[in-house]
Design an enzyme around this catalytic site. Sequence first.
Site, PDB file in Angstrom:
ATOM      1  N   TYR A  56      30.025  34.185  33.783  1.00 22.36           N
ATOM      2  CA  TYR A  56      29.330  35.323  33.189  1.00 22.36           C
ATOM      3  C   TYR A  56      29.381  35.403  31.664  1.00 22.36           C
ATOM      4  CZ  TYR A  56      29.375  36.979  37.994  1.00 22.36           C
ATOM      5  OH  TYR A  56      29.201  37.086  39.348  1.00 22.36           O
ATOM      6  N   HIS A  90      26.486  41.744  30.079  1.00 22.45           N
ATOM      7  CA  HIS A  90      27.666  42.543  30.434  1.00 22.45           C
ATOM      8  C   HIS A  90      28.913  42.069  29.689  1.00 22.45           C
ATOM      9  CE1 HIS A  90      28.630  45.923  32.821  1.00 22.45           C
ATOM     10  NE2 HIS A  90      28.952  45.342  33.952  1.00 22.45           N
ATOM     11  N   PHE A 113      36.785  40.709  37.241  1.00 24.13           N
ATOM     12  CA  PHE A 113      35.520  41.424  37.295  1.00 24.13           C
ATOM     13  C   PHE A 113      35.584  42.759  36.563  1.00 24.13           C
ATOM     14  CE2 PHE A 113      34.908  38.349  40.650  1.00 24.13           C
ATOM     15  CZ  PHE A 113      33.642  37.888  40.323  1.00 24.13           C
ATOM     16  N   ASN A 148      34.579  45.744  37.069  1.00 20.17           N
ATOM     17  CA  ASN A 148      34.990  46.982  37.726  1.00 20.17           C
ATOM     18  C   ASN A 148      36.484  47.060  38.000  1.00 20.17           C
ATOM     19  OD1 ASN A 148      34.896  45.078  39.754  1.00 20.17           O
ATOM     20  ND2 ASN A 148      33.838  46.375  41.217  1.00 20.17           N
ATOM     21  N   ASP A 176      29.358  46.562  26.481  1.00 22.80           N
ATOM     22  CA  ASP A 176      27.897  46.633  26.453  1.00 22.80           C
ATOM     23  C   ASP A 176      27.449  48.065  26.711  1.00 22.80           C
ATOM     24  OD1 ASP A 176      28.990  46.025  29.176  1.00 22.80           O
ATOM     25  OD2 ASP A 176      26.912  46.378  29.773  1.00 22.80           O
ATOM     26  N   ASN A 195      30.957  50.957  34.578  1.00 16.87           N
ATOM     27  CA  ASN A 195      31.992  50.716  35.581  1.00 16.87           C
ATOM     28  C   ASN A 195      33.303  50.205  34.996  1.00 16.87           C
ATOM     29  OD1 ASN A 195      30.477  51.640  37.753  1.00 16.87           O
ATOM     30  ND2 ASN A 195      29.545  49.643  38.089  1.00 16.87           N
TER      31      ASN A 195
END
Length: 177
Positions: A12, A17, A63, A65, A90, A111
């Site tokens: 990612y 994000h 991750f 979250n 972001d 999140n």
Amino acid sequence: MIVGLSNPKENYHKTRHNVGSWFVYSLVEKHSSILQKEKKFFGFTTYMNIKSNIIRVLVPNIFMNINGCAIYKMASFYSINLNQILIVHDDLDLEPGIAKLKYSYGHSGHNGLRNIIKVFNKTESFYRFRIGIGRPKDKNQISSFVLSEPSAREINLIKNSILYAINETSILLDSIF
């Protein structure tokens, strides 16, 4: 402590994000430091010595979250309170090229921030730099939008806003020290 919110780097890193991690990598490079993988903090860490003060830096490699777990673990280890942490993330409500510093409590639907607030179990204000990524026209596309790579034009705008945010971070740190 300065944290750039992210999802795992391998898959990612180039996504919208992860602009929080883009900020941290640029900041660390400016201070001639190198991030090292640190398993106990679930991410990449280093420190910078600014005006004889140690600033811990973290890019979680988990991750979004659940980023709060990594941040809490490092903050607890070094006895750093939530209100002493600058979170860089972001922001859908700002266009690419815009960055804004905010000191408040709240997550605005993000999140990663939501998890940080939950994990720290506090209702205190904290610093955050909001890096604009824009918003898709269709609100049902938000998840795929934030997990996609920005266009070349947007990347340039985002990088410019990151440079601005780094300069503003220097001013913020100067005012604290």
